[in-house]
Enzyme design. Sequence first.
Site, PDB file in Angstrom:
ATOM      1  N   ARG A 255     -27.440  -9.950   3.132  1.00 23.39           N
ATOM      2  CA  ARG A 255     -28.747 -10.610   3.261  1.00 23.39           C
ATOM      3  C   ARG A 255     -29.433 -10.568   1.914  1.00 23.39           C
ATOM      4  NH1 ARG A 255     -31.187  -5.930   1.387  1.00 23.39           N
ATOM      5  NH2 ARG A 255     -30.500  -4.156   2.585  1.00 23.39           N
TER       6      ARG A 255
ATOM      7  N   GLY B  50     -27.089   1.482   8.798  1.00 28.80           N
ATOM      8  CA  GLY B  50     -28.462   1.795   8.419  1.00 28.80           C
ATOM      9  C   GLY B  50     -28.844   1.085   7.136  1.00 28.80           C
TER      10      GLY B  50
ATOM     11  N   GLY C  39     -32.074   0.869   3.755  1.00 25.72           N
ATOM     12  CA  GLY C  39     -33.208   1.487   3.082  1.00 25.72           C
ATOM     13  C   GLY C  39     -33.031   2.950   2.743  1.00 25.72           C
ATOM     14  N   SER C  40     -31.784   3.422   2.621  1.00 29.74           N
ATOM     15  CA  SER C  40     -31.493   4.826   2.298  1.00 29.74           C
ATOM     16  C   SER C  40     -31.967   5.792   3.368  1.00 29.74           C
ATOM     17  CB  SER C  40     -32.120   5.215   0.939  1.00 29.74           C
ATOM     18  OG  SER C  40     -31.541   4.476  -0.105  1.00 29.74           O
TER      19      SER C  40
END
Length: 404
Positions: free
Chosen positions: A280, A155, A157-158
């Site tokens: 990235r 996952g 973005g938290s």
Amino acid sequence: MKQRVLIRIEGTAINGPLYIQAAQHLGLHPITLSADPDQHDYIAAEGLEPVRVDTDNLEALIHVISQLREIYDIAGITSDREAFYATAAKLCRYFGLPGPNPAPIDRCCDKFTQRRLLEDAGIPIPDYRLAANAAEIESAAAEIGLPVVLKPVVGVGSTGVLLCRTVDELAKHTTYLLGGKHTWRSSPRVLVEEFAQGPYYNIETMGNEVIGIGTGDIESPPHFVFREGIFPAPLTDDEHALINDVSLSCLQALDLGWGPANIELRWTERGPVVIEVNPRLGAGPQLVQLAYGVDLVTEHIKLVVGEKCDLRRKHSHTAAWRNLNPDRDGILDWISGDIQAGAIPGIAEVKLYAKLKTPIVRKGNNRDCIGYVIASSPSAAQAEAILQRAVDLIRWSITPFPTP
């Protein structure tokens, strides 16, 4: 002569526009492949139209790119979205184009595998356990000791990440993750880890080189929503050298030596502890460009199309940023002051995401912010003062949802 194009697989609202603009500046025509073109409003704003394709299907992507290759000269393939960066790397290999090795990217995107590789290399990380059900989560938390952080193994973005300080919070978030409310891209696996406490640092790298180190503050635990930060971070020479060495060790341990990467760590009682390595570009290329004059997006695209990149610093300034985070859920009635804030000398950008009369629903991740402001100055104190002056001008009103 065929037109040279840069193929992008999906994209993000933050870095996506930068990749499109940088590609055009380099004389490349950007083409975005997306399973849901409607989600990319910024592409239409540039007068471009995404190509619809199932981006989770490698064979479908190969088929579409093969068709495009009959019309265009495909100079490179990439993605600024982590979930598709390994896919882009696989496509580069298939079509014989420059790109990273997809295997290390896949391993790095699995946070449990990443943890094991960093641990094997002797790199400081939080204590952690892998869990697949409620009993395993409860047992892992007991072994590590509260507070612990629960996060999906895969996952960004938290999303789904929460600091659990009590047994009740642990049980509640376990139910959220495993009870059908969280969207899983693969089988549910949860990382239970020690809460590393201390100042947060964010490191941007390219190839095997650390480009810069920033810092940031969290809005309101138990959620990990960022409020503000500065770049570069104020560090002593010894602190900078240690973070630099740990970051390079991460790249080596994970076999990430091609293109951009982003490393997050906290400076704890035992020194820098690595929280996560993202294979990235991070969310702050504008900060790097304002601070050092290095355009990481442009330099990444140069690598993608087989050209040599230039990472030399042009100057040394400070960039300060602030996320505009709502304090309640509801309907956004109005927002004002952004134009006046953007006109202040030293303000580099004021960006608003939310649209008027639309619902605001906070979920405790990086999508909660409704905009941001970035300031820049040769002086760190002046950059922060300019930022505060601009933020003070921006106001909004949110009408809470009716109470059931």
